[in-house]
Design a protein around this motif. Structure first.
Motif, short mmCIF file in Angstrom:
data_model
loop_
_atom_site.label_atom_id
_atom_site.label_comp_id
_atom_site.label_asym_id
_atom_site.label_seq_id
_atom_site.Cartn_x
_atom_site.Cartn_y
_atom_site.Cartn_z
N THR A 1 0.87 -1.24 -0.01
CA THR A 1 -0.11 0.13 -0.07
C THR A 1 0.79 1.05 0.03
N PRO A 2 0.38 2.32 -0.59
CA PRO A 2 1.12 3.75 -0.64
C PRO A 2 1.58 3.85 1.10
N ASP A 3 0.57 3.66 2.01
CA ASP A 3 0.99 3.88 3.30
C ASP A 3 2.28 3.21 3.91
N LEU A 4 2.06 1.72 3.63
CA LEU A 4 3.24 0.89 3.94
C LEU A 4 4.58 1.45 3.34
N ARG A 5 4.63 1.65 1.87
CA ARG A 5 5.54 2.36 1.04
C ARG A 5 6.36 3.37 1.89
N GLY A 6 5.34 4.42 2.21
CA GLY A 6 6.00 5.51 2.93
C GLY A 6 6.70 4.97 4.18
N ARG A 7 5.77 4.44 5.07
CA ARG A 7 6.69 4.02 6.51
C ARG A 7 7.96 3.36 5.91
#
Length: 79
Positions: free
Chosen positions: A42-48
């Protein structure tokens, strides 16, 4: 007279993917990596993941290689 575009693509993509003279100064053994791994996150996981790598002073690739090597040790390596 032949016109060339400003950012022409190389004829062989493998030559620019595996370029030995990386201007960002990656590890000297980067040439040994011959396969790419694609995963869907997910974009959120990628950011983290990116933030964590930055905070650790690592590249995302180096951090994930270390994580995967620990999870999947070579035969003979201690788990």
């Amino acid at each position: 007279m032949t016109r060339r575009s400003f950012a022409a693509r190389p004829g062989n993509p493998d030559t620019w993917i595996k370029a030995a003279d990386d201007p960002r100064g990656r590890r000297a053994d980067a040439i040994a990596y011959t396969a790419r791994l694609t995963i869907d996150v997910t974009p959120d996981l990628r950011g983290r993941i990116k933030v964590t790598a930055f905070q650790r002073g690592q590249t995302v690739a180096d951090m994930l290689r270390e994580l995967l090597a620990g999870a999947f040790p070579a035969e003979g390596d201690a788990p």
